[in-house]
Design an enzyme around this catalytic site. Structure first.
Site, PDB file in Angstrom:
ATOM      1  N   ASP A  31      16.054 -25.651  52.111  1.00 12.79           N
ATOM      2  CA  ASP A  31      17.065 -26.718  52.157  1.00 12.79           C
ATOM      3  C   ASP A  31      18.463 -26.107  52.084  1.00 12.79           C
ATOM      4  O   ASP A  31      18.729 -25.212  51.291  1.00 12.79           O
ATOM      5  CB  ASP A  31      16.842 -27.696  50.995  1.00 12.79           C
ATOM      6  CG  ASP A  31      17.539 -29.022  51.224  1.00 12.79           C
ATOM      7  OD1 ASP A  31      16.848 -30.031  51.430  1.00 12.79           O
ATOM      8  OD2 ASP A  31      18.795 -29.048  51.215  1.00 12.79           O
ATOM      9  N   HIS A  99      10.156 -35.701  56.258  1.00 13.53           N
ATOM     10  CA  HIS A  99      10.166 -34.367  55.644  1.00 13.53           C
ATOM     11  C   HIS A  99       9.693 -34.488  54.212  1.00 13.53           C
ATOM     12  O   HIS A  99      10.016 -35.446  53.519  1.00 13.53           O
ATOM     13  CB  HIS A  99      11.563 -33.746  55.694  1.00 13.53           C
ATOM     14  CG  HIS A  99      12.654 -34.650  55.210  1.00 13.53           C
ATOM     15  ND1 HIS A  99      13.203 -35.623  56.020  1.00 13.53           N
ATOM     16  CD2 HIS A  99      13.277 -34.752  54.015  1.00 13.53           C
ATOM     17  CE1 HIS A  99      14.125 -36.274  55.343  1.00 13.53           C
ATOM     18  NE2 HIS A  99      14.189 -35.778  54.107  1.00 13.53           N
TER      19      HIS A  99
HETATM   20  P1  5GP Z   1      16.721 -36.570  52.544  1.00 15.21           P
HETATM   21  O1  5GP Z   1      17.983 -36.882  51.777  1.00 15.21           O
HETATM   22  O2  5GP Z   1      16.748 -37.201  53.912  1.00 15.21           O
HETATM   23  O3  5GP Z   1      15.458 -36.857  51.805  1.00 15.21           O
HETATM   24  O4  5GP Z   1      16.706 -35.006  52.730  1.00 15.21           O
HETATM   25  C1  5GP Z   1      17.367 -34.354  53.749  1.00 15.21           C
HETATM   26  C2  5GP Z   1      17.539 -32.935  53.284  1.00 15.21           C
HETATM   27  O5  5GP Z   1      17.901 -32.149  54.391  1.00 15.21           O
HETATM   28  C3  5GP Z   1      18.648 -32.757  52.237  1.00 15.21           C
HETATM   29  O6  5GP Z   1      18.097 -32.177  51.063  1.00 15.21           O
HETATM   30  C4  5GP Z   1      19.651 -31.847  52.932  1.00 15.21           C
HETATM   31  O7  5GP Z   1      20.247 -30.922  52.042  1.00 15.21           O
HETATM   32  C5  5GP Z   1      18.817 -31.181  53.988  1.00 15.21           C
HETATM   33  N1  5GP Z   1      19.555 -30.803  55.163  1.00 15.21           N
HETATM   34  C6  5GP Z   1      20.421 -31.583  55.867  1.00 15.21           C
HETATM   35  N2  5GP Z   1      20.903 -30.923  56.927  1.00 15.21           N
HETATM   36  C7  5GP Z   1      20.309 -29.699  56.908  1.00 15.21           C
HETATM   37  C8  5GP Z   1      20.411 -28.559  57.761  1.00 15.21           C
HETATM   38  O8  5GP Z   1      21.128 -28.538  58.774  1.00 15.21           O
HETATM   39  N3  5GP Z   1      19.663 -27.473  57.433  1.00 15.21           N
HETATM   40  C9  5GP Z   1      18.858 -27.453  56.319  1.00 15.21           C
HETATM   41  N4  5GP Z   1      18.180 -26.327  56.082  1.00 15.21           N
HETATM   42  N5  5GP Z   1      18.742 -28.511  55.507  1.00 15.21           N
HETATM   43  C10 5GP Z   1      19.454 -29.626  55.791  1.00 15.21           C
END
Ligand code: 5GP
Ligand code: ZN
Length: 113
Positions: A31, A99
């Site tokens: 992440d 995810h």
């Molecule tokens: P959500 O909030 O949708 O459950 O999780 C999305 C996750 O994706 C977040 O923890 C965020 O830090 C991660 N994330 C967002 N954009 C990117 C990216 O471009 N690369 C990586 N490695 N992680 C990302």
């Protein structure tokens, strides 16, 4: 594959990511904003918007994903770990390609915020 999807772009290689596992169906990468010493995301290469988009046909794929998440947590020294799927804005979902967060390497509290 969804055109405007960040994680589909990572799968295609259009956006770089620090990958820790890949096979024909799954991809894991660290992440970008880790919330624990060990925090990676495990995704299916098939675009599914989120947990609510899972169908019966995806059951085996999602089962493999959950199993692999535990194996990767162990291989990467996460110790105890938490597996999280966020569904919807209020739950904290910001990327609409399903995810599983794998978080470990520190003690955690319950309930989550
Ligand atoms: P959500 O909030 O949708 O459950 O999780 C999305 C996750 O994706 C977040 O923890 C965020 O830090 C991660 N994330 C967002 N954009 C990117 C990216 O471009 N690369 C990586 N490695 N992680 C990302
Ligand atoms: Zn996608």
């Amino acid at each position: 594959m969804a055109n405007d999807c960040l994680f589909c772009k990572i799968i295609k290689g259009d956006i770089p990511a620090d990958k820790l596992y890949e096979d024909d169906e799954l991809l894991a990468f660290w992440d970008i904003s880790p919330q624990a010493p060990k925090h990676f995301l495990l995704i299916p290469k098939k675009h599914i918007n989120g947990p609510a988009g899972i169908t019966e046909a995806d059951a085996e794929l999602i089962g493999k994903l959950v199993k692999k998440g535990g194996e990767l947590a162990k291989e990467n020294g996460a110790g105890s770990y938490r597996l999280v799927f966020n569904e919807g804005l209020a739950a904290g979902q910001t990327v609409f390609h399903i995810h599983m967060h794998v978080l470990g390497g520190r003690a955690m509290t319950w309930p989550p915020g």
